[in-house]
Write an enzyme that holds these catalytic residues in place. Sequence first.
Site, PDB file in Angstrom:
ATOM      1  CG  ASP A 105      -1.905   1.229   1.216  1.00  0.00           C
ATOM      2  OD1 ASP A 105      -3.007   0.787   0.621  1.00  0.00           O
ATOM      3  OD2 ASP A 105      -1.752   2.237   2.442  1.00  0.00           O
ATOM      4  CE1 TYR A 236      -3.868   7.688   0.633  1.00  0.00           C
ATOM      5  CE2 TYR A 236      -4.033   7.850   2.657  1.00  0.00           C
ATOM      6  CZ  TYR A 236      -4.551   6.975   1.279  1.00  0.00           C
ATOM      7  OH  TYR A 236      -4.163   5.847   1.410  1.00  0.00           O
ATOM      8  CG  HIS A 301      -5.498  -2.904   0.752  1.00  0.00           C
ATOM      9  ND1 HIS A 301      -5.256  -2.645  -0.674  1.00  0.00           N
ATOM     10  CD2 HIS A 301      -5.328  -2.535   1.528  1.00  0.00           C
ATOM     11  CE1 HIS A 301      -4.664  -1.629  -0.271  1.00  0.00           C
ATOM     12  NE2 HIS A 301      -4.489  -1.304   0.984  1.00  0.00           N
TER      13      HIS A 301
END
Length: 322
Positions: A105, A236, A301
């Site tokens: 990730d 982010y 994931h």
Amino acid sequence: MEGIEHKTITANGLNIHIAQKGEGPIVLFIHGFPELWYSWRHQILFLADHGYRAVAPDLRGYGDTTGAPLNDPTKFTIHHLVGDMIGVLDAITKDGEKVFVVGHDWGAIIAWHLCLFRPDRVMGLVNMSVPFLPWNPNGDMATLLKNAYGEDHYMSRFQEPGDIEAELGKMSAETVMKKFLAYRDPDQIYFPKGKGFRYSPGDTPVTLPSWLSDEDVQYFASSLQKTGITGAVNYYRAFRLSWELTAAWKGAKVMVPTKFIIGDLDLTYHMPGLKDYIVGDEFKKDVPLLEEVVVMEGVAHFVNQEKPDQVNKYLIDFLQKF
């Protein structure tokens, strides 16, 4: 946990917590969102038993790593994150010693850029979930995904300081971690205003998958309760600045021997164009030393936690080539 040692390294202006076990060639594990070193617990124990020194830090803004200014997202660019890993490597390696790197990730994003910026420090790379994403002249990832998925997409909701913190603050840390870790829909994660997770609104109970115990959830949740989620979402918020700062690497290739692993239920696999990129020829053009792409069927994931035995085998098969 079964002989895992914990220590703190002072590097890049931070106090970086690492967990480690074993003796031998170093394998640096880099976790993703919204996780901790603990995400690699299965791999740490396995590799330590197979003649490697496994080292897993808590990243900037996470866990027991301290010193990052949480109120300043500009201190969370990819350059800061790679700099942190270089600081860790400086503390745990001898002069000229290369290491293996394993990322998942956000950890994969950091690992790609570590190999892009400092290939002299890396022997080989195993990345999971997020492929190498070459610099895109059309804009940063958050902007592109907002255009594709709209305002409720998780990356869009992460942009405004305080917004997602307030949204998730309506739930307990345990509930937040359960909803993130138990998610296994190949569709994207959305946060409609005032409703929390679209797939599981409010305090809707979450059934834990077989690979995730209540003890695991509590470990993650106790850390989240202590640190909050601002540090994690700042990654982010720094997407735009990181995009601007990496323009000089437009067209650059990752020149490190690499293996890539992803589950076919991973939401990343189903983002626009990524499946074709991963299984087609373009990925290999950007990562010329890409040796193998593994797409695990029926896996979502958090691949290294969901299928640790299979992932451990993929890891050791790759590492033993060197």
